[in-house]
Design a protein around this motif. Structure first.
Motif, PDB file in Angstrom:
ATOM      1  N   THR A 191      15.016  86.314  20.569  1.00 25.32           N
ATOM      2  CA  THR A 191      15.314  85.852  19.292  1.00 25.32           C
ATOM      3  C   THR A 191      15.708  86.800  18.231  1.00 25.32           C
ATOM      4  OG1 THR A 191      14.278  83.677  19.785  1.00 25.32           O
ATOM      5  CG2 THR A 191      14.770  84.085  17.515  1.00 25.32           C
ATOM      6  N   LEU A 192      14.502  87.840  18.491  1.00 27.54           N
ATOM      7  CA  LEU A 192      14.636  88.971  17.303  1.00 27.54           C
ATOM      8  C   LEU A 192      15.541  90.334  17.959  1.00 27.54           C
ATOM      9  CD1 LEU A 192      10.778  89.179  16.504  1.00 27.54           C
ATOM     10  CD2 LEU A 192      12.683  88.117  15.293  1.00 27.54           C
ATOM     11  N   ASP A 193      16.176  89.722  19.130  1.00 19.12           N
ATOM     12  CA  ASP A 193      17.089  90.789  19.439  1.00 19.12           C
ATOM     13  C   ASP A 193      16.610  92.114  20.194  1.00 19.12           C
ATOM     14  OD1 ASP A 193      19.728  90.234  16.746  1.00 19.12           O
ATOM     15  OD2 ASP A 193      19.408  89.188  18.799  1.00 19.12           O
ATOM     16  N   LEU A 194      15.395  91.592  20.650  1.00 14.24           N
ATOM     17  CA  LEU A 194      14.607  92.766  21.228  1.00 14.24           C
ATOM     18  C   LEU A 194      14.836  92.870  22.911  1.00 14.24           C
ATOM     19  CD1 LEU A 194      11.121  92.839  19.405  1.00 14.24           C
ATOM     20  CD2 LEU A 194      13.144  94.373  18.992  1.00 14.24           C
ATOM     21  N   GLU A 195      15.207  93.935  23.546  1.00 15.42           N
ATOM     22  CA  GLU A 195      15.033  93.937  24.919  1.00 15.42           C
ATOM     23  C   GLU A 195      13.636  93.846  25.517  1.00 15.42           C
ATOM     24  OE1 GLU A 195      16.721  97.655  27.006  1.00 15.42           O
ATOM     25  OE2 GLU A 195      18.327  96.302  27.938  1.00 15.42           O
ATOM     26  N   VAL A 196      13.455  93.282  26.570  1.00 13.16           N
ATOM     27  CA  VAL A 196      11.989  93.263  27.295  1.00 13.16           C
ATOM     28  C   VAL A 196      12.086  93.824  28.592  1.00 13.16           C
ATOM     29  CG1 VAL A 196      10.449  91.670  27.898  1.00 13.16           C
ATOM     30  CG2 VAL A 196      11.889  90.827  26.000  1.00 13.16           C
ATOM     31  N   VAL A 197      10.850  94.476  28.531  1.00 13.82           N
ATOM     32  CA  VAL A 197      10.731  95.154  29.863  1.00 13.82           C
ATOM     33  C   VAL A 197       9.227  94.883  30.174  1.00 13.82           C
ATOM     34  CG1 VAL A 197      10.061  97.636  30.999  1.00 13.82           C
ATOM     35  CG2 VAL A 197      11.759  97.273  29.079  1.00 13.82           C
ATOM     36  N   ALA A 198       9.069  94.505  31.794  1.00  8.54           N
ATOM     37  CA  ALA A 198       7.755  94.052  32.281  1.00  8.54           C
ATOM     38  C   ALA A 198       7.282  94.943  32.978  1.00  8.54           C
ATOM     39  CB  ALA A 198       8.138  92.834  33.028  1.00  8.54           C
ATOM     40  N   GLU A 199       6.044  95.437  32.594  1.00  9.01           N
ATOM     41  CA  GLU A 199       5.345  96.374  33.574  1.00  9.01           C
ATOM     42  C   GLU A 199       4.521  95.678  34.349  1.00  9.01           C
ATOM     43  OE1 GLU A 199       4.240 100.462  31.190  1.00  9.01           O
ATOM     44  OE2 GLU A 199       3.378  98.418  30.068  1.00  9.01           O
ATOM     45  N   GLY A 200       4.107  96.562  35.691  1.00  8.69           N
ATOM     46  CA  GLY A 200       3.226  96.005  36.656  1.00  8.69           C
ATOM     47  C   GLY A 200       4.023  95.131  37.583  1.00  8.69           C
ATOM     48  N   VAL A 201       5.171  95.143  37.786  1.00  5.59           N
ATOM     49  CA  VAL A 201       5.860  94.296  38.836  1.00  5.59           C
ATOM     50  C   VAL A 201       5.447  94.756  40.146  1.00  5.59           C
ATOM     51  CG1 VAL A 201       8.012  93.490  39.736  1.00  5.59           C
ATOM     52  CG2 VAL A 201       7.763  93.956  37.222  1.00  5.59           C
ATOM     53  N   GLU A 202       4.532  93.961  41.085  1.00  2.88           N
ATOM     54  CA  GLU A 202       4.023  94.533  42.206  1.00  2.88           C
ATOM     55  C   GLU A 202       4.636  93.871  43.435  1.00  2.88           C
ATOM     56  OE1 GLU A 202       1.318  96.904  40.084  1.00  2.88           O
ATOM     57  OE2 GLU A 202       1.855  96.813  41.917  1.00  2.88           O
ATOM     58  N   ASN A 203       5.634  92.851  43.250  1.00  4.20           N
ATOM     59  CA  ASN A 203       6.115  92.055  44.536  1.00  4.20           C
ATOM     60  C   ASN A 203       7.153  91.590  44.118  1.00  4.20           C
ATOM     61  OD1 ASN A 203       5.167  89.469  43.638  1.00  4.20           O
ATOM     62  ND2 ASN A 203       3.142  90.244  44.349  1.00  4.20           N
ATOM     63  N   LEU A 204       8.127  91.118  45.124  1.00  5.24           N
ATOM     64  CA  LEU A 204       9.173  90.296  45.029  1.00  5.24           C
ATOM     65  C   LEU A 204       9.073  88.926  44.262  1.00  5.24           C
ATOM     66  CD1 LEU A 204      12.400  90.237  45.584  1.00  5.24           C
ATOM     67  CD2 LEU A 204      11.640  89.268  47.819  1.00  5.24           C
TER      68      LEU A 204
END
Length: 817
Positions: free
Chosen positions: A754-767
């Motif tokens: 909503t605030l036009d921010l791109e989101v990155v997720a850290e800690g992606v450990e599996n499919l």
């Protein structure tokens, strides 16, 4: 049962039942509870009725809102198609049958409005061209639109509506191209999917599900729904009626208010919208009111019981007190006075007993009570004291460099820290108001001892005070004066408190030359004094088991940059939608010649405390900018991210330093991304915002790192010039099994978008986590599932091999683990 054979508990209950006060209280409480229960039941019924009426109104409003959304989409298709048929170049291409131009124009105009279908039909409604090849079942739907257009449509030849194709809903608009007669038809269409119903959910509290069926006798099929995926299959069985009236159904064990809105009943494949409002959500605000009223009722019951017991005891207590007083006097106890509480005959008898007692015990003294008060100390805080300390040390450092000595300026200084002994015990026993009064008394005594000499005094924390001394020689002398000032007991109301303090002293420049380090040294000495009950200790390196290692670590860090011991690692960032490599985060490692690979947690926090982190940041940025052109020349134009610390953000010269590095390596600003933690911004928001605004003005993309672990909010981050938000790994790494983290991550992603921010997720450990994030609309992923951090010299090879590994990693076979 005889009295002698009854148990003690039974005898106590019998005596309690015989008491008048008990019977009065029980009768009052019972009546009050009955009245409150009746009121709560009536209120509950009223709340249920009001909530269901509200649901009916909300569903009606929701239906109008949903129809408005469909109308807006239809108008957008109509405007887009109208603009295309009016385009001179397109009309010329149609006239000359320039199919390449026609297809290009259809694609461009379709993408401009986000249409999934852009089609050109001839006057016989046969397919002439399309931006993308239409599905085979689409053509019968176009024939239906053609019949509507020939029938008159809206009066201008335009026809449109919703159609179901292979169980999917499409919104189509057909617009004629005239010259002046109709020479062709342009069709524009959207695929109506979860995006539309989710937009409806965000605009209101109503869920929407779209359903279609192949024939009037066929089962309804749900094509889109804003309900959770697990409840979507449950929509068909309980919702079979065609009536549009609101009613209540149960779906997946939950009650919902339902309103059915037919969308295209004349079509061969009828469409309808189910508007659902959760009854639990609608009633929730009223339930909190019920709980509030229940709590108030319980408190009222307790108050009535206490008041009734007090009133009953006012009647029975004087008699019982006189009986007790007679027994005490018979036993020779004349210290406790006989209470006189009434003015009747019992009061006269009590007066006689009291006169007899006072004539024997005339020397008894009355105890006076003093009022309790809890003012603040009024002393400076830690921040103010640290500034005064830093300024004093800076003056001495400058004088030492110039070989000068100002008027009254000593070459040394000292910090005296004191911590009150038994303060927690005093708080627990006497209460926090007395604890505050004690702290003010301590401040007043310190001011009495030191204030006349104008030495800075501060209260650093709860029961910790500090004094800045202009000469190291004054430390032990002044500590002795403070100890003597504390020898006199402190009178807190009627309590006399013997107070002692544990004190620690650290000298400048003998023990430390920096303000924070000097405070830490004094604190070490103070806590050592508290542990050993020494009263006062001057800092000694032997008191600090980690000091030698710390000094060695600082020396090794200063050497590490020049000796080439630092190592740059990169961890890839992957776009969740496409699987493309779009960037990487720079991570620092230290290959020590004797300690081996030093973990980042062993030297990064220390570098932050000492300020050496600025040199490490400069080295990492230089290395990133050095390898960025190499990766770009190999076909990997990536955004490489570097973490900034609190001290980096406090450096007003940081933008100029980065600009110089960018110019040196000829790297465009957008290739370098700067990641900032929430805590780094919160330490000094105004100064951090100033530095961030300058970096943003240079064209450097900014990112908030580890979002969710601090105290900031998206509302506050809206003020900052950031373009990216990284969700902390603690919320991501258990997404494959924890529903609570699902809600946190989903709401964070939605609000960030909503605030036009791109989101990155850290800690992606599996499919599994990858797919959950993909379904939530997260933009980028980073974690061990894709790759561990790689040495910089190995990253280019990994990036080259990633496309060949991507499909097998993201789409494993049916027997994959």
């Amino acid at each position: 049962m005889p009295e002698a054979s009854a148990s003690p508990l039974q005898r106590w209950r019998e005596r309690l039942q015989r008491r008048l006060s008990t019977r009065l209280v029980l009768a009052s409480v019972t009546l009050l509870v009955l009245v409150q229960a009746l009121g709560l039941l009536t209120l509950r019924a009223s709340i249920e009725r009001i909530a269901r009426q509200s649901i009916v109104q909300e569903l009606a409003v929701g239906e109008r809102l949903f129809q408005r959304l469909l109308a807006q989409n239809g108008q957008r298709l109509r405007d887009g198609a109208g603009l295309l048929v009016a385009d001179y170049g397109f009309r010329s291409a149609v006239g000359s049958r320039d199919m390449e131009t026609i297809v290009s124009a259809l694609g461009n105009h379709g993408r401009r409005i986000g249409a999934t279908h852009a089609i050109l039909l001839d006057t016989d409604f046969a397919l002439q061209a399309a931006a993308t090849p239409p599905e085979a079942p689409l053509m019968p739907a176009l024939q239906q639109l053609a019949q509507r257009a020939q029938a008159g449509g809206s009066g201008d030849g335009v026809a449109g509506g919703l159609v179901a194709i292979d169980g999917r809903v499409h919104q189509l608009v057909m617009v004629p191209m005239r010259a002046p007669l109709v020479i062709a038809w342009v069709v524009m269409g959207f695929r109506v999917d979860d995006d539309l119903v989710n937009d409806m959910r965000r605009l209101s509290s109503v869920h929407v599900a779209l359903q279609t069926r192949a024939a009037p006798s066929a089962d309804w099929i749900t094509t889109a729904s804003s309900l959770a995926p697990l409840t979507t299959p449950a929509l068909a069985p309980p919702v079979s009626s065609e009536a549009a009236d609101s009613r209540t159904v149960r779906i997946a064990g939950q009650a919902y208010g339902l309103r059915i809105a037919p969308l295209d009943a004349d079509n061969d494949a009828p469409l309808r919208a189910l508007l659902l409002r959760s009854v639990d959500e609608a009633v929730a605000p009223y339930r909190s009111l019920q709980w509030t009223l229940l709590i108030i009722g319980l408190l009222g019951t307790v108050a009535l019981a206490a008041g009734g017991l007090w009133a009953a005891r006012r009647i029975t207590t004087p008699i019982r007190e006189l009986s007790d007083a007679a027994q005490r006097l018979a036993a020779g106890d004349f210290d406790q006075p006989v209470p006189v509480t009434t003015r009747d005959e019992i009061g006269d008898l009590a007066q006689t007993f009291e006169h007899m007692r006072t004539s024997i015990d005339a020397q008894r003294q009355q105890v006076t009570r003093l009022a309790y008060w809890d003012p603040l100390t009024g002393l400076p805080n830690r921040a103010q004291f640290r500034e005064a300390l830093a300024a004093a040390l800076a003056m001495r450092e400058q004088a030492a460099r110039l070989g000068q000595r100002g008027d009254g300026l000593h070459a040394t200084a000292a910090i005296l820290l004191l911590d009150l002994d038994r303060f927690k015990h005093i708080n627990d026993v006497l209460g926090y108001p007395m604890g505050d009064q004690l702290l003010r008394e301590v401040g007043q005594r310190l001011q009495g001892v030191i204030g006349a000499r104008d030495y800075p005094i501060a209260r650093l924390s709860g029961d910790e005070f500090a004094v800045l001394l202009p000469d190291a020689a004054l430390g032990t002398t002044l500590a002795a004066e403070v100890a003597r000032a504390f020898e006199a007991p402190m009178q807190l109301g009627e309590q006399s408190v013997d107070l002692r303090a544990s004190m620690g002293v650290a000298h400048y420049p003998t023990h430390a030359r920096e303000a924070d380090e000097l405070l830490a040294r004094a604190e070490v000495a103070m806590y050592a004094a508290k542990r050993g009950t020494a009263g006062l200790l001057v800092y000694d390196e032997r008191l600090d088991s980690g000091s030698a290692k710390t000094l060695s670590l600082l020396s090794d860090l200063q050497r590490a940059i020049g000796a080439g011991e630092l190592r740059l690692f990169l961890q890839p960032k992957i776009a969740l939608a496409s699987g493309e490599l779009v960037g990487a985060e720079a991570l620092l490692r230290w290959q020590h010649p004797t300690r081996g690979m030093v973990p980042p947690l062993d030297f990064i926090p220390f570098a932050e405390q000492t300020g050496f982190i600025r040199h490490l940041t400069a080295w990492v940025i230089g290395e990133i900018l050095r390898i960025s052109p190499q990766l770009a020349s190999a076909g990997h134009a990536l955004s490489l991210a570097v973490n900034l610390s609190t001290r980096d953000l406090m450096d007003l010269e940081l933008p100029d330093k980065i600009a110089a590095q960018l110019a040196r390596f000829s790297v465009p600003p957008h290739a370098l991304k700067l990641e900032i933690t929430e805590s780094a911004i919160m330490d000094d928001p105004s100064r951090a915002e100033s530095v961030l605004d300058r970096l943003h003005g240079m064209g450097l993309p900014l990112s908030i790192d580890d979002f969710g672990t601090g105290y900031s909010s998206l509302a506050y981050l809206k003020r900052l010039p950031v373009k990216e938000l990284k969700i902390d790994r603690s919320f991501v790494m258990h997404l494959d099994r924890e529903d609570g983290d699902h809600k946190i991550v989903r709401s964070t992603i939605d609000l960030a978008h909503t605030l036009d921010l791109e989101v990155v997720a850290e800690g992606v450990e599996n499919l599994a986590i990858w797919r959950v994030l993909q379904s939530m609309g997260c933009d980028l992923a980073q974690g061990y599932f894709v790759s561990r951090p790689l040495p910089a010299d190995q990253f280019e090879t990994w990036a080259r091999d990633w496309p060949s590994r991507r499909d097998s990693l993201l789409n494993p076979g049916p027997h994959a683990a």
